[in-house]
Design a protein around this motif. Sequence first.
Motif, mmCIF file in Angstrom:
data_model
loop_
_atom_site.group_PDB
_atom_site.id
_atom_site.type_symbol
_atom_site.label_atom_id
_atom_site.label_comp_id
_atom_site.label_asym_id
_atom_site.label_seq_id
_atom_site.Cartn_x
_atom_site.Cartn_y
_atom_site.Cartn_z
ATOM 1 N N CYS A 46 54.912 -20.620 -126.289
ATOM 2 C CA CYS A 46 55.253 -21.570 -127.354
ATOM 3 C C CYS A 46 54.387 -21.359 -128.597
ATOM 4 O O CYS A 46 54.885 -21.464 -129.720
ATOM 5 N N GLU A 47 53.113 -21.035 -128.406
ATOM 6 C CA GLU A 47 52.207 -20.809 -129.542
ATOM 7 C C GLU A 47 52.702 -19.664 -130.425
ATOM 8 O O GLU A 47 52.621 -19.730 -131.645
ATOM 9 N N GLU A 48 53.207 -18.600 -129.806
ATOM 10 C CA GLU A 48 53.704 -17.437 -130.545
ATOM 11 C C GLU A 48 55.052 -17.717 -131.198
ATOM 12 O O GLU A 48 55.380 -17.159 -132.237
ATOM 13 N N THR A 90 53.901 -30.879 -136.694
ATOM 14 C CA THR A 90 53.778 -30.471 -135.300
ATOM 15 C C THR A 90 52.679 -31.241 -134.573
ATOM 16 O O THR A 90 51.568 -31.389 -135.077
ATOM 17 N N THR A 91 53.046 -31.713 -133.400
ATOM 18 C CA THR A 91 52.087 -32.320 -132.480
ATOM 19 C C THR A 91 52.124 -31.524 -131.186
ATOM 20 O O THR A 91 53.108 -30.834 -130.895
ATOM 21 N N LYS A 92 51.052 -31.614 -130.425
ATOM 22 C CA LYS A 92 50.988 -30.954 -129.117
ATOM 23 C C LYS A 92 50.369 -31.943 -128.146
ATOM 24 O O LYS A 92 49.273 -32.438 -128.381
ATOM 25 N N ASP A 93 51.093 -32.247 -127.063
ATOM 26 C CA ASP A 93 50.584 -33.235 -126.112
ATOM 27 C C ASP A 93 49.729 -32.569 -125.032
ATOM 28 O O ASP A 93 49.512 -31.351 -125.041
ATOM 29 N N ASP A 94 49.269 -33.360 -124.085
ATOM 30 C CA ASP A 94 48.378 -32.865 -123.026
ATOM 31 C C ASP A 94 49.043 -31.849 -122.109
ATOM 32 O O ASP A 94 48.357 -31.065 -121.450
ATOM 33 N N ASP A 95 50.362 -31.861 -122.037
ATOM 34 C CA ASP A 95 51.096 -30.895 -121.207
ATOM 35 C C ASP A 95 51.419 -29.609 -121.965
ATOM 36 O O ASP A 95 52.114 -28.748 -121.435
ATOM 37 N N LYS A 116 58.489 -26.476 -124.874
ATOM 38 C CA LYS A 116 57.788 -26.815 -123.634
ATOM 39 C C LYS A 116 57.413 -25.518 -122.918
ATOM 40 O O LYS A 116 58.276 -24.660 -122.692
ATOM 41 N N PRO A 117 56.131 -25.355 -122.553
ATOM 42 C CA PRO A 117 55.722 -24.135 -121.849
ATOM 43 C C PRO A 117 56.553 -23.899 -120.594
ATOM 44 O O PRO A 117 56.885 -24.837 -119.869
ATOM 45 N N ALA A 118 56.887 -22.632 -120.374
ATOM 46 C CA ALA A 118 57.703 -22.235 -119.217
ATOM 47 C C ALA A 118 57.020 -21.075 -118.507
ATOM 48 O O ALA A 118 57.430 -19.925 -118.624
#
Length: 171
Positions: A46-48, A90-95, A116-118
């Motif tokens: 997701c970061e990329e 952009t926000t990023k939660d704990d997950d 969402k990370p996969a």
Amino acid sequence: MRNRIGFTWAAAAMLAATGCSSLTAGGAGPAYVRDAMREYRFPKACEELWVDALKVIAAQGYGLVGSDRELAGQEKQGVITNLLNRGHATTKDDDGVFEAESDADGQLVRFIVRGKPAGQGGCFVQYFSILDDRNTSTEKRHRDYEMELTLLSKVDPAAAAKVAEAADMAK
């Protein structure tokens, strides 16, 4: 008189049958895109992927908010304009879930993009259009699979071409 009524019913039946097959055929392509993109795992973390996800919204003419604007190539926003936006940067939660929301356009439509990370090096990305109905004070949300396919065409053109080709064949 009886012949004219029979002819009218036959013509109506033929038009209805033609119309129904056109609607069914026209719906198969978008349905294929929906099914292909519903659980698609993008081949990047997701970061990329995030800047490209924001650029898809910006390319459609929607204004992003805060620092997302500059990431996507839009002009920096003033403090007051930033405060008046319906969306958020952009926000990023704990997950590890990324989310950004665009500002509304002239028709009161805005977009949310969520990543969402996969697993290792993968990301599920979803776009939602939101229509504000000021008359009823409600929002109508709709997942936009075409925007997801547009993102796929940026990060993996070959995979996007396969989905688009299969969708054309499904029509």
